[in-house]
Design an enzyme around this catalytic site. Structure first.
Site, PDB file in Angstrom:
ATOM      1  N   LEU A 167       1.870 -27.036 -85.692  1.00 44.52           N
ATOM      2  CA  LEU A 167       3.240 -26.923 -85.173  1.00 44.52           C
ATOM      3  C   LEU A 167       3.707 -25.470 -85.156  1.00 44.52           C
ATOM      4  O   LEU A 167       3.106 -24.610 -85.798  1.00 44.52           O
ATOM      5  CB  LEU A 167       4.155 -27.777 -86.058  1.00 44.52           C
ATOM      6  CG  LEU A 167       3.813 -29.277 -86.007  1.00 44.52           C
ATOM      7  CD1 LEU A 167       4.348 -30.008 -87.230  1.00 44.52           C
ATOM      8  CD2 LEU A 167       4.359 -29.896 -84.721  1.00 44.52           C
ATOM      9  N   PRO A 168       4.814 -25.192 -84.424  1.00 44.63           N
ATOM     10  CA  PRO A 168       5.241 -23.791 -84.277  1.00 44.63           C
ATOM     11  C   PRO A 168       5.557 -23.077 -85.599  1.00 44.63           C
ATOM     12  O   PRO A 168       5.023 -22.006 -85.862  1.00 44.63           O
ATOM     13  CB  PRO A 168       6.482 -23.885 -83.389  1.00 44.63           C
ATOM     14  CG  PRO A 168       6.315 -25.152 -82.621  1.00 44.63           C
ATOM     15  CD  PRO A 168       5.597 -26.087 -83.553  1.00 44.63           C
ATOM     16  N   LYS A 221       6.413 -13.185 -85.386  1.00 41.07           N
ATOM     17  CA  LYS A 221       6.689 -14.385 -86.193  1.00 41.07           C
ATOM     18  C   LYS A 221       6.073 -14.237 -87.597  1.00 41.07           C
ATOM     19  O   LYS A 221       6.731 -14.479 -88.603  1.00 41.07           O
ATOM     20  CB  LYS A 221       6.093 -15.617 -85.483  1.00 41.07           C
ATOM     21  CG  LYS A 221       6.264 -16.876 -86.287  1.00 41.07           C
ATOM     22  CD  LYS A 221       5.286 -17.948 -85.906  1.00 41.07           C
ATOM     23  CE  LYS A 221       5.032 -18.822 -87.117  1.00 41.07           C
ATOM     24  NZ  LYS A 221       4.126 -19.913 -86.870  1.00 41.07           N
ATOM     25  N   LYS A 271      -2.844 -15.783 -95.054  1.00 38.04           N
ATOM     26  CA  LYS A 271      -2.638 -15.568 -93.617  1.00 38.04           C
ATOM     27  C   LYS A 271      -1.580 -14.492 -93.357  1.00 38.04           C
ATOM     28  O   LYS A 271      -1.790 -13.549 -92.597  1.00 38.04           O
ATOM     29  CB  LYS A 271      -2.235 -16.914 -92.988  1.00 38.04           C
ATOM     30  CG  LYS A 271      -1.660 -16.865 -91.606  1.00 38.04           C
ATOM     31  CD  LYS A 271      -2.712 -16.740 -90.542  1.00 38.04           C
ATOM     32  CE  LYS A 271      -2.075 -16.542 -89.174  1.00 38.04           C
ATOM     33  NZ  LYS A 271      -3.024 -16.289 -88.135  1.00 38.04           N
ATOM     34  N   THR A 313       1.101 -21.939 -89.068  1.00 42.80           N
ATOM     35  CA  THR A 313       1.438 -20.792 -89.910  1.00 42.80           C
ATOM     36  C   THR A 313       2.913 -20.907 -90.265  1.00 42.80           C
ATOM     37  O   THR A 313       3.770 -20.863 -89.376  1.00 42.80           O
ATOM     38  CB  THR A 313       1.203 -19.461 -89.157  1.00 42.80           C
ATOM     39  OG1 THR A 313      -0.153 -19.406 -88.719  1.00 42.80           O
ATOM     40  CG2 THR A 313       1.502 -18.274 -90.050  1.00 42.80           C
TER      41      THR A 313
END
Ligand code: NAD
Length: 294
Positions: free
Chosen positions: A64-65, A245, A170, A95
């Protein structure tokens, strides 16, 4: 295995197709009907909600976003935790921020479902080729259970520690990458401005202490390397908005931890400026546009 897969965008679609190729049966869900259809055309069953997607399957994967989407898809009414059978493992590959990852994993555990966070690197190319790197947070047992499935979609599956640590790996790695890319852009543009051939300067830097991945493998200065985004107008690659992001996630996590990220904060602002100037869809190496005219 019978797998529920939620989030069928740029990454989720090829990841789901790789699971199909390995013989798994998929029930899929996305809020965009066209994306759902692309996979039902390939033989997947369509679900009507996240809850429906999670019910009657042996494993749930989400792509998902960002954090609010993950929180909602798992914990809201009609969400995954509403429909999933007790004991069914959950893998979130999105992420998101480490705190949300830990919160959702705790909610899942309270319901009797083991959950790992497994964000990826490798981009859409890696998702298509099944060569993604997965950075996995969760117990050893939960990691070992998830590994064979992740191997259908990726090549390097790395256990990073407890829940949330996949996200830590990450976002901290991407913060270092952004800082390194900006440093490379700054040095390359200055050397050219001071009269040096950028290719000669890159060859010096790449055999000296200025060398890094952004200089020797992904150089942002056009004409230095072939087959990189800077050689094709910064198309393809890893979008500046996706880097923005990740930088926003990492600076917010640092703020919550009261840990200084001086260069990370500057990198976040530079990518925000770059994006506001209309460059969000270009590869992140296009940040060099802040330093030189086309
Ligand atoms: P995307 O926007 O293309 O896909 C996300 C999908 O989730 C969309 O199709 C959207 O409709 C769906 N979605 C949103 N809310 C939903 C809901 N409530 N229920 C069901 N579906 C819902 O994004 P992407 O590029 O596939 O990236 C997915 C994740 O992977 C992100 O967290 C991103 O940061 C990460 N990531 C992306 C890349 C990349 O190169 N694209 C690389 C590494 C990591």
């Amino acid at each position: 295995m019978k797998i529920g897969f939620i989030g069928l965008g740029h990454m989720g679609n090829p990841m789901a197709r790789n699971l199909l190729k390995h013989g798994h049966t998929l029930k899929v869900f996305d809020v965009v009907p066209d994306l759902l259809k692309r996979l039902t055309d390939q033989g997947c069953a369509a679900a009507t909600s996240a809850r429906d997607c999670a019910s009657g399957v042996e494993l749930v994967i989400t792509m998902l976003p960002s954090s609010p989407h993950v929180k909602r898809v798992y914990t809201a009414e009609h969400g995954v935790l509403d429909g999933v059978g007790k004991g069914v493992p959950l893998i979130d590959c999105s992420t998101i921020d480490p705190h949300t990852a830990r919160d959702v994993a705790m909610d899942a555990k309270a319901k009797g479902n083991p959950m790992v966070d497994a964000p990826v690197s490798g981009g859409t190319g890696g998702a298509e080729a099944g060569t993604l790197t997965f950075m996995v947070g969760g117990s050893v047992e939960d990691f070992e259970r998830a590994k064979p499935i992740l191997q259908c979609m990726g090549k390097n599956i790395v256990h990073c520690g407890d829940a949330g640590n996949g996200q830590v790996a990450k976002i901290c790695n991407n913060m270092m990458l952004a800082i390194e890319m900006i440093a490379t852009a700054e040095g390359m543009a200055l050397a050219a401005k001071l009269g040096m051939d950028p290719r000669i300067f890159a060859s010096i830097a790449n055999t000296s202490s200025g060398r890094c991945w952004s200089s020797d493998t992904y150089n942002p200065y056009p004409g230095v390397l072939e087959n990189v985004p800077s050689a094709r107008g910064y198309s393809g690659g890893f979008g500046s908005d996706l880097m923005l992001k990740d930088l926003t996630l990492v600076t917010e996590a640092a703020k919550a931890a009261r840990q200084p990220v001086v260069l990370g904060g500057m990198a976040q602002q530079l990518y925000q400026m770059h994006s506001a100037m209309g460059n969000g869809a270009l590869d992140f190496s296009s940040i060099i546009k802040l330093y030189k005219k086309d």
